[in-house]
Design an enzyme around this catalytic site. Sequence first.
Site, mmCIF file in Angstrom:
data_model
loop_
_atom_site.group_PDB
_atom_site.id
_atom_site.type_symbol
_atom_site.label_atom_id
_atom_site.label_comp_id
_atom_site.label_asym_id
_atom_site.label_seq_id
_atom_site.Cartn_x
_atom_site.Cartn_y
_atom_site.Cartn_z
ATOM 1 N N ARG A 239 -45.658 -52.404 8.208
ATOM 2 C CA ARG A 239 -45.786 -50.877 8.516
ATOM 3 C C ARG A 239 -45.864 -50.395 9.900
ATOM 4 O O ARG A 239 -45.633 -51.816 10.985
ATOM 5 C CB ARG A 239 -47.089 -50.564 8.847
ATOM 6 C CG ARG A 239 -47.605 -50.219 6.853
ATOM 7 C CD ARG A 239 -47.403 -49.261 6.269
ATOM 8 N NE ARG A 239 -47.803 -48.738 4.887
ATOM 9 C CZ ARG A 239 -47.499 -49.000 4.519
ATOM 10 N NH1 ARG A 239 -46.226 -50.048 4.020
ATOM 11 N NH2 ARG A 239 -47.882 -49.014 2.861
ATOM 12 N N GLU A 268 -39.620 -41.270 8.871
ATOM 13 C CA GLU A 268 -38.695 -41.964 8.181
ATOM 14 C C GLU A 268 -38.904 -40.435 7.036
ATOM 15 O O GLU A 268 -39.599 -40.316 7.051
ATOM 16 C CB GLU A 268 -39.132 -42.924 7.373
ATOM 17 C CG GLU A 268 -39.385 -44.652 7.659
ATOM 18 C CD GLU A 268 -40.230 -45.085 6.752
ATOM 19 O OE1 GLU A 268 -40.169 -44.735 5.314
ATOM 20 O OE2 GLU A 268 -40.413 -46.377 7.397
ATOM 21 N N HIS A 287 -36.187 -48.891 4.440
ATOM 22 C CA HIS A 287 -36.953 -48.495 4.028
ATOM 23 C C HIS A 287 -37.555 -49.684 1.978
ATOM 24 O O HIS A 287 -37.309 -48.183 1.863
ATOM 25 C CB HIS A 287 -38.351 -47.532 4.078
ATOM 26 C CG HIS A 287 -39.752 -47.714 3.671
ATOM 27 N ND1 HIS A 287 -40.691 -47.322 4.219
ATOM 28 C CD2 HIS A 287 -39.891 -48.845 2.845
ATOM 29 C CE1 HIS A 287 -41.925 -47.486 3.878
ATOM 30 N NE2 HIS A 287 -42.043 -48.718 3.139
#
Length: 320
Positions: A239, A268, A287
Amino acid sequence: MPLRCALLDDFQDVVATDLVDWSPIADQVEVVSFGTHFADEDALAAALAEFDIVVTLRERVPFPASLLARLPRLRLLIASGMRNSVIDYAAAEEHGVTVCGTASSSTPPVELTWALLLGLARGIVEESGALRSGGPWQSTVGVDLHGSRLGLLGLGKIGSRVAQVGLAFGMHVSAWSQNLTAERAEEVGVERAASKEELLASSDFVSVHLALSERTRGLLGAAELALLKPTAYLINTSRAAIVDQDALLAALHEGRIAGAGVDVFDVEPLPAGHPMRTAPRLLATPHLGYVSRANYRTYYGQAVENIQAYLAGSPLRQLP
């Protein structure tokens, strides 16, 4: 009139509907895929106003009370994975929204962790770019994994599997977390670092595998990053908020660490002008930790099961 189901953040262009058979619910549910990210609550509320079901990926899209209040048709919210910190469960219950999750494999993030680590250690991006552009033949000197130290922040499902790969490479592996016991470290076959500070100062590679919580938010700030060797690499596929993004950027720009491999970000998708897009010594991916065919089949296959079960009056995999 069929119910309407929205699939959020389908960046691969209906990969969700290509990889999974949605026909079991086709007579009752119209499935609509959104391939672009809605950056603010107003845009999201407008886009989802006419949907009864929403399938959201990971924790990219928050569902706070303010948004749920603006979605009067919403009755079922499905999140990939069985943990989601950006859904207001109390508000969902208040508005009559059932929240369900799906299984999620730890294999893809383990593999991506090693893709980033190896890419950094052997200068893969630089060497490949130079080869393709007619640049210098051999411009970097690789870092040997065998005999180097891998420090893991977290030794859970993902961290322990990363450890096994490190051991197979002949690395010395140590681990630390606030709750890690000597027995757990011994079970995995790694050393238990006496402290976070010791692990950071002694490791050649540090990889983050902790869940985000109030205890881990900002766990690695400027003071902690300063403990890393100038030859050390940091990898974060967990994270973004666990590592202070400004402190990491400063360390990279100033050359205080050899490099970083990052798959998670404070925003994001990353805006076009975000400084993480152009930071030196950074190997970054958008990601991808959970993005694999097998994981998507699990996410969306179980989403179909969750919708079927909800329509039958017996919801599956309810959260929290």
